[in-house]
Design a protein around this motif. Structure first.
Motif, PDB file in Angstrom:
ATOM      1  N   SER A   1      -5.690 -11.065 -19.494  1.00 36.73           N
ATOM      2  CA  SER A   1      -5.855 -11.079 -17.873  1.00 36.73           C
ATOM      3  C   SER A   1      -6.547 -10.853 -17.021  1.00 36.73           C
ATOM      4  N   GLY A   2      -7.418  -9.242 -18.259  1.00 37.05           N
ATOM      5  CA  GLY A   2      -8.414  -8.319 -17.429  1.00 37.05           C
ATOM      6  C   GLY A   2      -7.976  -7.404 -16.456  1.00 37.05           C
ATOM      7  N   VAL A   3      -6.628  -7.284 -16.941  1.00 37.68           N
ATOM      8  CA  VAL A   3      -5.939  -5.439 -15.796  1.00 37.68           C
ATOM      9  C   VAL A   3      -6.312  -4.955 -17.340  1.00 37.68           C
ATOM     10  N   PRO A   4      -6.655  -3.491 -16.585  1.00 41.23           N
ATOM     11  CA  PRO A   4      -7.130  -2.107 -17.464  1.00 41.23           C
ATOM     12  C   PRO A   4      -5.775  -2.243 -18.115  1.00 41.23           C
ATOM     13  N   ARG A   5      -5.908  -1.277 -19.455  1.00 42.42           N
ATOM     14  CA  ARG A   5      -5.031  -1.234 -20.173  1.00 42.42           C
ATOM     15  C   ARG A   5      -4.371  -0.294 -19.282  1.00 42.42           C
ATOM     16  N   SER A   6      -4.932   0.472 -18.540  1.00 38.63           N
ATOM     17  CA  SER A   6      -4.408   1.713 -18.948  1.00 38.63           C
ATOM     18  C   SER A   6      -3.317   1.750 -17.633  1.00 38.63           C
ATOM     19  N   LYS A   7      -3.160  -0.251 -16.906  1.00 35.10           N
ATOM     20  CA  LYS A   7      -2.332  -0.198 -15.858  1.00 35.10           C
ATOM     21  C   LYS A   7      -0.724  -1.241 -16.120  1.00 35.10           C
ATOM     22  N   ILE A   8      -1.221  -2.202 -17.879  1.00 39.76           N
ATOM     23  CA  ILE A   8      -1.115  -3.529 -17.647  1.00 39.76           C
ATOM     24  C   ILE A   8       0.907  -2.785 -17.996  1.00 39.76           C
ATOM     25  N   TYR A   9       0.850  -1.258 -17.926  1.00 39.89           N
ATOM     26  CA  TYR A   9       2.691  -1.608 -18.700  1.00 39.89           C
ATOM     27  C   TYR A   9       3.173  -1.278 -17.337  1.00 39.89           C
ATOM     28  N   GLU A  10       2.864  -0.809 -16.384  1.00 40.18           N
ATOM     29  CA  GLU A  10       3.246  -0.855 -15.156  1.00 40.18           C
ATOM     30  C   GLU A  10       3.409  -1.240 -14.329  1.00 40.18           C
ATOM     31  N   VAL A  11       2.256  -2.735 -14.618  1.00 33.99           N
ATOM     32  CA  VAL A  11       2.586  -4.280 -14.076  1.00 33.99           C
ATOM     33  C   VAL A  11       2.977  -4.995 -14.957  1.00 33.99           C
ATOM     34  N   LEU A  12       3.046  -5.036 -15.651  1.00 37.86           N
ATOM     35  CA  LEU A  12       4.404  -5.875 -16.450  1.00 37.86           C
ATOM     36  C   LEU A  12       6.015  -4.987 -16.118  1.00 37.86           C
ATOM     37  N   ASP A  13       6.262  -3.874 -16.018  1.00 39.73           N
ATOM     38  CA  ASP A  13       7.130  -3.242 -16.204  1.00 39.73           C
ATOM     39  C   ASP A  13       7.572  -3.913 -14.338  1.00 39.73           C
ATOM     40  N   GLY A  14       6.653  -4.095 -12.944  1.00 39.10           N
ATOM     41  CA  GLY A  14       6.662  -4.315 -12.206  1.00 39.10           C
ATOM     42  C   GLY A  14       7.429  -5.898 -12.169  1.00 39.10           C
ATOM     43  N   LEU A  15       6.574  -6.815 -12.724  1.00 36.27           N
ATOM     44  CA  LEU A  15       7.133  -7.763 -12.556  1.00 36.27           C
ATOM     45  C   LEU A  15       8.671  -8.289 -13.933  1.00 36.27           C
ATOM     46  N   ALA A  16       9.055  -7.333 -14.854  1.00 35.70           N
ATOM     47  CA  ALA A  16       9.897  -7.684 -15.141  1.00 35.70           C
ATOM     48  C   ALA A  16      11.188  -7.064 -14.076  1.00 35.70           C
ATOM     49  N   ILE A  17      10.298  -6.667 -13.918  1.00 32.54           N
ATOM     50  CA  ILE A  17      12.825  -5.751 -12.290  1.00 32.54           C
ATOM     51  C   ILE A  17      11.982  -7.262 -11.801  1.00 32.54           C
ATOM     52  N   ARG A  18      11.309  -7.154 -10.844  1.00 29.01           N
ATOM     53  CA  ARG A  18      11.929  -8.339 -10.222  1.00 29.01           C
ATOM     54  C   ARG A  18      11.695  -9.670 -11.031  1.00 29.01           C
ATOM     55  N   GLY A  19      12.129 -10.245 -11.778  1.00 28.05           N
ATOM     56  CA  GLY A  19      12.368 -11.571 -12.293  1.00 28.05           C
ATOM     57  C   GLY A  19      11.748 -12.232 -12.933  1.00 28.05           C
ATOM     58  N   ASP A  20      10.242 -11.886 -12.111  1.00 24.35           N
ATOM     59  CA  ASP A  20       9.318 -12.849 -13.007  1.00 24.35           C
ATOM     60  C   ASP A  20       9.166 -13.028 -14.648  1.00 24.35           C
ATOM     61  N   ILE A  21       8.698 -12.435 -14.967  1.00 23.95           N
ATOM     62  CA  ILE A  21       9.072 -12.149 -16.321  1.00 23.95           C
ATOM     63  C   ILE A  21       9.989 -11.934 -17.429  1.00 23.95           C
ATOM     64  N   LEU A  22      10.466 -11.804 -18.470  1.00 24.06           N
ATOM     65  CA  LEU A  22      11.078 -11.942 -19.111  1.00 24.06           C
ATOM     66  C   LEU A  22      10.320 -11.252 -20.628  1.00 24.06           C
ATOM     67  N   VAL A  23      11.158  -9.829 -21.196  1.00 26.40           N
ATOM     68  CA  VAL A  23      10.536  -9.459 -22.290  1.00 26.40           C
ATOM     69  C   VAL A  23      11.688  -9.095 -23.134  1.00 26.40           C
ATOM     70  N   SER A  24      11.312  -9.062 -24.572  1.00 22.70           N
ATOM     71  CA  SER A  24      11.760  -8.941 -25.582  1.00 22.70           C
ATOM     72  C   SER A  24      12.547  -7.933 -25.817  1.00 22.70           C
ATOM     73  N   PRO A  25      12.871  -7.692 -26.315  1.00 20.69           N
ATOM     74  CA  PRO A  25      12.693  -5.700 -27.274  1.00 20.69           C
ATOM     75  C   PRO A  25      12.458  -5.823 -28.370  1.00 20.69           C
TER      76      PRO A  25
END
Length: 275
Positions: free
Chosen positions: A40-64
């Motif tokens: 995606s080109g999202v900086p690695r330092s930001k990616i998990y913060e971004v993905l967590d926000g999307l998951a909390i909002r329900g826009d993506i799913l996370v497999s444990p």
């Protein structure tokens, strides 16, 4: 093409990084956080913060697992969810604005209430909505009907203070027995009830005439302020009479009768509001 989609997603409350991460997952999934950052080109330092926000909002799913993987909610489901949220927010806004508008109008209006039972119903409503303080001038007859609501208000932490005409006792309210009590009923020819709730609304009127009883309810500050202050000044007088009754009656007669006569406009010294 992607730039146009980025702009569309931004209108759906996606940040730029969130839009890039979501589109990368639409193109290929499931992906690890590292892979999403790479694609995606999202900086690695930001990616998990971004993905967590999307998951909390329900826009993506996370497999444990030790290495979580991410999958996007399908585009149709995303749009369906956003449409539902928008409709819910619009309904809430409609209700909230209507209530605010009604409340604003109430603050400028004075409403007439007829019949004793309807007056007491409105007083009960005011008691039920109070959160800080209730000031009440009342006779025993009406107090007994309002006692359950007043008790519940006290349990909610509302301070209940009563100027009582006649014998009223309470284990939850501050009660000031008026120095004249039943004598006032004779002088005025009836019983009134006055309540100030949270210094923001008042009900005041005659309640001893059955169906002919009349009261006013308002949030108009031009009436709320002076009526509330009249109750407070009566409380001042009760305190003063308690401590200095003998001296005051020496100057103004029993139960301050000389003062009441001084400011009467009728030769019988009675009130004639109900004539």
């Amino acid at each position: 093409m992607k730039e146009a989609i980025f702009e569309t997603l931004k209108k759906l409350n996606f940040t730029e990084y969130e839009a890039k991460a979501y589109l990368a997952l639409l193109e290929e999934s499931p992906l690890t956080g590292y892979a999403v950052a790479k694609n995606s080109g999202v900086p690695r330092s930001k990616i998990y913060e971004v993905l967590d926000g999307l998951a909390i909002r329900g826009d993506i799913l996370v497999s444990p697992g030790n290495t979580p993987q991410y999958t996007p909610v399908p585009a149709k489901e995303l749009i369906k969810n956003r449409r539902r949220e928008a409709e819910e927010n619009l309904e809430l806004a409609e209700k909230s604005l209507a209530e605010f508008e009604r409340s604003a109008n109430d603050r400028e209006n004075i409403w007439n209430i007829t019949e004793r039972n309807k007056i007491l119903d409105k007083v009960k409503e005011c008691i039920g909505l109070a959160t800080k303080r209730i000031l009440l001038e009342i006779w025993k007859d009406e107090y007994e009907e309002l006692e359950p609501e007043l008790r519940q208000a006290s349990k909610r932490g509302v301070n209940v203070t009563i100027v009582a005409y006649g014998e009223i006792s309470s284990d939850f309210a501050q009660v000031y027995l008026h120095y004249m009590g039943d004598g006032i009923t004779e002088e005025y020819g009836g019983r009134w009830l006055v309540i100030s709730a949270d210094d923001s609304e008042v009900v005041a009127g005659i309640v001893s005439l059955g169906k002919d009883s009349r009261a006013a309810w308002t949030r108009h500050v031009g009436l709320v302020m002076p009526i509330t202050e009249v109750i407070i000044h009566d409380l001042y007088l009760m305190e003063i009479m308690e401590k200095h009754r003998e001296l005051l009656e020496e100057s103004f007669g029993e139960n301050l009768v000389n003062l009441r006569h001084k400011f009467s406009i009728y030769p019988d010294y009675k009130k004639h509001y109900l004539k």
